[in-house]
Design a protein around this motif. Structure first.
Motif, PDB file in Angstrom:
ATOM      1  N   PHE A  85       7.696 -33.521  21.998  1.00 15.98           N
ATOM      2  CA  PHE A  85       6.688 -32.610  21.456  1.00 15.98           C
ATOM      3  C   PHE A  85       7.342 -31.475  20.671  1.00 15.98           C
ATOM      4  N   GLY A  86       8.472 -31.014  21.190  1.00 19.31           N
ATOM      5  CA  GLY A  86       9.140 -29.878  20.562  1.00 19.31           C
ATOM      6  C   GLY A  86       9.873 -30.227  19.273  1.00 19.31           C
ATOM      7  N   THR A  87      10.008 -31.522  18.978  1.00 24.98           N
ATOM      8  CA  THR A  87      10.735 -31.882  17.751  1.00 24.98           C
ATOM      9  C   THR A  87       9.817 -32.413  16.646  1.00 24.98           C
ATOM     10  N   LEU A  88       8.502 -32.327  16.864  1.00 24.23           N
ATOM     11  CA  LEU A  88       7.574 -32.865  15.863  1.00 24.23           C
ATOM     12  C   LEU A  88       7.579 -32.054  14.571  1.00 24.23           C
ATOM     13  N   GLY A  89       7.976 -30.784  14.670  1.00 20.17           N
ATOM     14  CA  GLY A  89       7.993 -29.934  13.477  1.00 20.17           C
ATOM     15  C   GLY A  89       6.686 -29.205  13.229  1.00 20.17           C
ATOM     16  N   LEU A  90       5.886 -29.019  14.288  1.00 19.20           N
ATOM     17  CA  LEU A  90       4.590 -28.346  14.129  1.00 19.20           C
ATOM     18  C   LEU A  90       4.796 -26.904  13.681  1.00 19.20           C
ATOM     19  N   PHE A  91       3.882 -26.412  12.839  1.00 20.81           N
ATOM     20  CA  PHE A  91       3.974 -25.027  12.397  1.00 20.81           C
ATOM     21  C   PHE A  91       3.675 -24.064  13.543  1.00 20.81           C
ATOM     22  N   ARG A  92       4.475 -23.008  13.601  1.00 22.43           N
ATOM     23  CA  ARG A  92       4.274 -21.970  14.612  1.00 22.43           C
ATOM     24  C   ARG A  92       3.776 -20.691  13.941  1.00 22.43           C
ATOM     25  N   SER A  93       3.411 -19.708  14.748  1.00 15.61           N
ATOM     26  CA  SER A  93       2.792 -18.484  14.208  1.00 15.61           C
ATOM     27  C   SER A  93       3.666 -17.813  13.152  1.00 15.61           C
ATOM     28  N   THR A  94       4.968 -17.802  13.375  1.00 21.81           N
ATOM     29  CA  THR A  94       5.864 -17.103  12.449  1.00 21.81           C
ATOM     30  C   THR A  94       6.063 -17.864  11.138  1.00 21.81           C
ATOM     31  N   ASP A  95       5.614 -19.120  11.093  1.00 24.75           N
ATOM     32  CA  ASP A  95       5.766 -19.913   9.863  1.00 24.75           C
ATOM     33  C   ASP A  95       4.608 -19.725   8.899  1.00 24.75           C
ATOM     34  N   MET A  96       3.506 -19.163   9.385  1.00 28.49           N
ATOM     35  CA  MET A  96       2.278 -19.171   8.572  1.00 28.49           C
ATOM     36  C   MET A  96       2.318 -18.150   7.443  1.00 28.49           C
ATOM     37  N   GLU A 135      -3.915 -13.771  15.607  1.00 29.07           N
ATOM     38  CA  GLU A 135      -3.190 -12.517  15.338  1.00 29.07           C
ATOM     39  C   GLU A 135      -4.184 -11.360  15.144  1.00 29.07           C
ATOM     40  N   GLN A 136      -5.239 -11.615  14.365  1.00 25.29           N
ATOM     41  CA  GLN A 136      -6.253 -10.561  14.164  1.00 25.29           C
ATOM     42  C   GLN A 136      -6.895 -10.165  15.487  1.00 25.29           C
ATOM     43  N   ALA A 137      -7.161 -11.171  16.334  1.00 26.59           N
ATOM     44  CA  ALA A 137      -7.809 -10.889  17.620  1.00 26.59           C
ATOM     45  C   ALA A 137      -6.910 -10.020  18.497  1.00 26.59           C
ATOM     46  N   ILE A 138      -5.627 -10.310  18.493  1.00 25.39           N
ATOM     47  CA  ILE A 138      -4.710  -9.518  19.333  1.00 25.39           C
ATOM     48  C   ILE A 138      -4.632  -8.092  18.790  1.00 25.39           C
ATOM     49  N   ALA A 181     -13.745 -13.191  20.237  1.00 21.74           N
ATOM     50  CA  ALA A 181     -15.045 -13.600  19.696  1.00 21.74           C
ATOM     51  C   ALA A 181     -15.260 -12.998  18.312  1.00 21.74           C
ATOM     52  N   GLU A 182     -14.982 -11.710  18.186  1.00 23.21           N
ATOM     53  CA  GLU A 182     -15.199 -11.012  16.909  1.00 23.21           C
ATOM     54  C   GLU A 182     -14.317 -11.618  15.802  1.00 23.21           C
ATOM     55  N   ALA A 183     -13.082 -11.956  16.143  1.00 23.18           N
ATOM     56  CA  ALA A 183     -12.161 -12.487  15.127  1.00 23.18           C
ATOM     57  C   ALA A 183     -12.388 -13.968  14.848  1.00 23.18           C
ATOM     58  N   GLY A 184     -13.184 -14.648  15.682  1.00 26.02           N
ATOM     59  CA  GLY A 184     -13.356 -16.095  15.505  1.00 26.02           C
ATOM     60  C   GLY A 184     -12.068 -16.839  15.805  1.00 26.02           C
ATOM     61  N   ALA A 185     -11.359 -16.393  16.863  1.00 26.23           N
ATOM     62  CA  ALA A 185      -9.999 -16.886  17.119  1.00 26.23           C
ATOM     63  C   ALA A 185      -9.946 -18.065  18.081  1.00 26.23           C
ATOM     64  N   VAL A 186     -11.098 -18.517  18.561  1.00 22.63           N
ATOM     65  CA  VAL A 186     -11.090 -19.599  19.544  1.00 22.63           C
ATOM     66  C   VAL A 186     -11.659 -20.860  18.921  1.00 22.63           C
ATOM     67  N   GLN A 187     -10.966 -21.958  19.070  1.00 27.81           N
ATOM     68  CA  GLN A 187     -11.552 -23.247  18.696  1.00 27.81           C
ATOM     69  C   GLN A 187     -11.583 -24.142  19.935  1.00 27.81           C
ATOM     70  N   CYS A 188     -10.654 -25.097  20.074  1.00 27.75           N
ATOM     71  CA  CYS A 188     -10.732 -25.951  21.270  1.00 27.75           C
ATOM     72  C   CYS A 188     -10.446 -25.157  22.527  1.00 27.75           C
ATOM     73  N   GLY A 189      -9.675 -24.093  22.394  1.00 27.94           N
ATOM     74  CA  GLY A 189      -9.464 -23.170  23.512  1.00 27.94           C
ATOM     75  C   GLY A 189      -8.292 -23.484  24.409  1.00 27.94           C
TER      76      GLY A 189
END
Ligand code: FES
Ligand code: FES
Length: 850
Positions: free
Chosen positions: A780-791, A138-141, A87-95
């Motif tokens: 789904f796994g080949t769409l090329g979506l960005f993952r946490s380590t890519d940001m 990441e900030q929330a964790i 909540a403090e980090a604002g880390a939740v959107q659709c959830g």
């Protein structure tokens, strides 16, 4: 016999089965989500003997005798830490991704309670999030770890007026997995629906034989086109999409529905589908707009292959180009893109004793759903109730009916509740995509670098059915001149039918494609002239009082130049920096009726806020709480926001066009003003059951209006993104400056922008939705979506100079967040290696995939 210890309790199963299905279907554990069933998304992550494990990839036999932990089993102290930190980090959107993230975080923190950023990103690398851009997670964790180390107390909650970082009111239910998405619902004796899809993107259906499926044990109903009691075609504007394809008709894409099945289990439903025989005569599909427009092309729809045409003409662009000092012309190509919301489509339909039906849906508008379902069932509107559940991401991909109507048909036929949830692969096949476009664009300027003209020709592949292809093309055309003062514009676009998947609404609504072309041309024009890309933008930036390409005069709230000034230094002082800007409308505009509505009811000394406006992750309930708190002076604890329900909540329109904060926010302000007036004379306790209605309707002018200042849209947002590359050509930082009018909740706005950037980076660098003769080949796994380590690092700067009282000055941010990113990345690579890149995803970058 298989035994597992789940959160400290032993469970047994006679038969081996997938762990995810056992947890969800047999034990009704709702924190463990099914995002893909193929190991790509991480939404199903559980701990198996302390190790983060994707439940969809293991069987009971594999984990028998072992300890399984889900979010439900976390110690209370950890639950509290994660809820407060997120909540403090604002880390939740659709959830939808969040419980899986929490489990991956726990696996890390159990071993290392003081992790570095890199370790956190690695730990959640297997967990896809399409909303947040991972940075706040990441900030929330990190914050949760600090709390668990006993080093920090979280600040007391912020009390929620306008402009505060009031914490999202739906954090706990999303972190702990107690909030309900449709597929989390379970009704005793409900049936499971399944849909047979077309085998060929274009083929004549000669015969559909369902006899063997009908007699299969456990099957309760099999339906074909002739069983549709009402209208068999539906669509928002053009009703060209058949609910089911009939014998004697042609299929138009491989997501077409051929037959529906309701059965006592998912497995039986799938067995029944396999027993249905469809006799086709397959034809060569039409897969390009060029062929579709040619004289040789077969007609995909009886009226022809052009869904719509948009023309914008101002001044004399051809003559202006001829007289210009500098001119660039290029042809741009953008791909189909998949929304990749992490929650696949799901609907549960329940027949009612009065002959009506209640449909639970996770869509962008319960009223649009009701309209479509009622016409298909042949029922009066009042017999159809649609109830909105949590929506696990949408981004435009849940505007169309996908499962709601099919679940409703099966429920009416069987007289029993029917749940229909798409598999991930079916979801990829069925819902409309972002339009692939080909854009030829000419941009010209005088010897001072002042733009003289834009000429554009846009061919948009709208696929098999209209969906929202017409308005998407229109937005591409109206935004093709960008956020600049351009005296001459000649822009024409065509939305063209093909046998590819339908294309429709997708965050940005045609503007990302047009922006890529417009902004890349701006860079190349600056290069030809010998000035910097920043300079050419600044010299032409729309200011209050300037006329846009559509003829509308930019309002006093326009703060585009401020976004450029905010990035000037960082752009100019970095070697490999790229820049791009964008404009995006808020609301439907162009004369289309557009209303936000809110009803406030005083109940039990609190106020209950009712609206059909869907939260698709953006945090609408939190925003409405802030608006009402600001207007009435009530503390947030006194304010409750209900979910969408056509039997209870007023119609606030679709969550689309970045409109809800302004439209429904203003409606909430109007209702709250009435309540505040009454509260001057009586305490809440004396206002029990009083009802206050708030409404805001935007008055806009159509695109062909001849008024001197046609108001095509009530508000526009502006943004400039600067992308910095490192020496190896990887994106190391993005500075995103946004004119959002006024930020109702700055942290929530930041979250939208970070998530938009993650999506924009994917669009720029990696995302693909390949088609082979009209048939999607991606998983789904080949769409090329960005993952946490890519940001990369992201710095958000908000410009808030709007003093309008309308919606407390808010302008939309949902879509524009992702629009300038791709051309800004393109700009950075051009500076890096001088290569000109005219198609997406970009080639010759370290992100390119084989
Ligand atoms: S549902 Fe298991 S990884 Fe997606
Ligand atoms: S919050 Fe992560 S997918 Fe929506």
């Amino acid at each position: 016999m298989f035994t597992i210890d789940l959160n400290g309790t032993a469970y047994r199963a006679e038969e081996d089965m997938n762990l995810l299905h056992f947890l969800r279907d047999e034990l009704h554990i709702t924190s463990v989500k099914n995002g893909c069933s193929e190991g790509a998304c991480g939404a199903c992550t559980v701990l198996v003997d302390g190790k983060a494990t994707r439940a969809c990839l293991v069987t009971l036999a594999r984990v028998s005798g072992r300890k399984i932990m889900t979010v439900e089993g976390l110690p209370d102290r950890e639950k509290e830490a994660y809820v407060r930190a997120f909540a403090e980090a604002g880390a939740v959107q659709c959830g939808f991704c969040i419980p899986g993230m929490i489990i991956s975080a726990k696996a890390l923190l159990d071993k290392n309670l003081d992790p570095e950023s890199r370790e956190i990103r690695e730990a959640i690398r297997g967990n896809l999030c399409r909303c947040t851009g991972y940075l706040k997670i990441e900030q929330a964790i990190r914050l949760a770890a600090k709390m668990l180390r006993g080093e920090v107390q979280v600040n007391p909650p912020v009390h929620g007026g306008i402009g505060t970082n009031f914490r999202r009111i739906d954090t706990a239910e999303k972190v702990l997995g107690t909030g309900q998405y449709v597929d989390d619902m379970h009704i005793e004796d409900m049936l499971y629906g399944a849909v047979l899809r077309a085998k060929h993107p274009r083929g004549l259906v000669k015969k559909i034989d369902v006899s063997a499926a009908r007699t299969h044990p456990g099957v309760e109903a099999v339906m074909t086109a002739e069983d549709v009691p009402g209208e068999r075609y539906w669509g928002f504007i053009t009703k060209d999409w058949p609910v089911l394809i009939a014998a004697g008709e042609e299929t138009r894409y491989v997501g077409d529905a051929m037959a529906l099945v309701a059965a006592r289990s998912r497995k039986i439903a799938q067995e029944a589908l396999a027993l249905i025989k469809v006799d086709y005569e397959a034809f060569e599909p039409v897969t390009t707009t060029a062929f579709s427009l040619s004289l040789d092309a077969p007609k995909i729809h009886s009226k022809g292959n052009v869904l719509s045409t948009t023309r914008i003409n101002r001044g004399n662009a051809v003559e202006a180009v001829a007289k210009s000092a500098y001119v660039v012309t290029n042809r741009y190509v953008t791909p189909h893109t998949e929304h990749a919301f992490i929650e696949p489509e799901s609907s549960l339909a329940v027949p009612q004793a009065d002959g009506g039906i209640t449909v639970f849906a996770g869509s962008q508008s319960v009223y649009e759903d009701r309209h479509g379902i009622a016409s298909i069932l042949g029922l009066p509107l009042e017999k159809v109730r649609v109830v909105g559940k949590l929506v696990g991401g949408a981004f435009g991909g849940k505007e169309d009916l996908s499962v709601q109507h099919h679940a409703a048909l099966l429920a009416m036929r069987t007289g029993q509740p029917v749940k229909l949830t798409l598999t991930r692969q079916e979801s990829l096949l069925v819902h409309p995509k972002r339009h692939a476009m080909e854009i030829e664009m000419t941009t010209a300027c005088d010897d001072q670098g002042k733009l003289s003209a834009v000429i554009a020709r846009i061919a948009a592949d709208t696929g098999a059915y209209a969906s929202l292809g017409g308005p998407v093309l229109q937005r591409a055309c109206t935004h093709a001149a960008g956020p600049y003062h351009v005296p001459n514009a000649d822009i024409t676009g065509w939305a063209v039918y093909t046998n590819n998947p339908p294309a429709g609404a997708f965050r940005g609504f045609g503007v990302p494609q047009a922006c890529f072309a417009c902004e890349t041309n701006m860079d190349l024009l600056a290069e030809r002239m010998g000035i910097s890309p920043w300079e050419i933008r600044y010299r032409n930036a729309l200011e209050p009082g300037d006329t846009m390409a559509t003829g509308q005069i930019a309002g006093e709230d326009t703060a585009f130049k401020e976004t450029l000034l905010a990035v000037k230094d960082i752009y100019q002082t970095n070697n490999f920096s790229g820049i791009a800007s964008a404009i995006k409308n808020t609301g439907l505009g162009v004369g289309v009726p557009d209303t936000g509505r809110v009803k406030i009811v005083v109940r039990n000394r609190k106020v209950l806020v009712l609206t059909s406006a869907a939260c698709v992750g953006q945090g609408l309930a939190t925003i409405l709480t802030q608006v009402i708190s600001e207007t009435t002076g009530l503390t947030p604890e006194k304010i409750e926001v209900g979910g969408p329900d056509t039997s209870l909540t007023p119609d606030a329109g679709t969550t689309t066009a970045s409109r809800q904060t302004l439209f429904t926010g203003e409606a909430a302000r109007q209702a709250a003003l009435l309540l505040a007036e009454d509260m001057k004379h009586a305490p809440l306790a004396r206002l029990e059951e009083k009802v206050y209605l708030g409404e805001f309707t935007a008055q806009t002018d159509p695109l062909d209006s001849t008024k001197p200042n046609p108001v095509n849209h009530v508000a526009y947002s502006y943004a400039t993104h600067v992308v910095l590359l490192d020496d190896l050509g990887r994106v190391k930082k993005i500075v995103a400056v946004h004119d959002v009018g006024r930020a109702i909740n700055p942290k929530a706005v930041e979250g939208q922008i970070e998530g938009g950037i993650a999506m924009g980076l994917g669009y720029a660098l990696r995302e693909k939705f390949p088609l082979e003769k009209g048939v999607p080949t991606a998983r789904f796994g080949t769409l090329g979506l960005f993952r946490s380590t890519d940001m990369p690092e992201v710095e958000v700067i908000l410009i808030g100079k709007n003093t309008s009282s309308l919606g407390y000055g808010a302008k939309g941010v949902g879509e524009i967040a992702s629009i300038p990113t791709a051309p800004a990345v393109t700009s950075a690579y051009h500076r890096y290696d001088r290569k000109v890149r005219l198609s997406l995803p970009l080639t010759d970058t370290p992100y390119e995939r084989a």
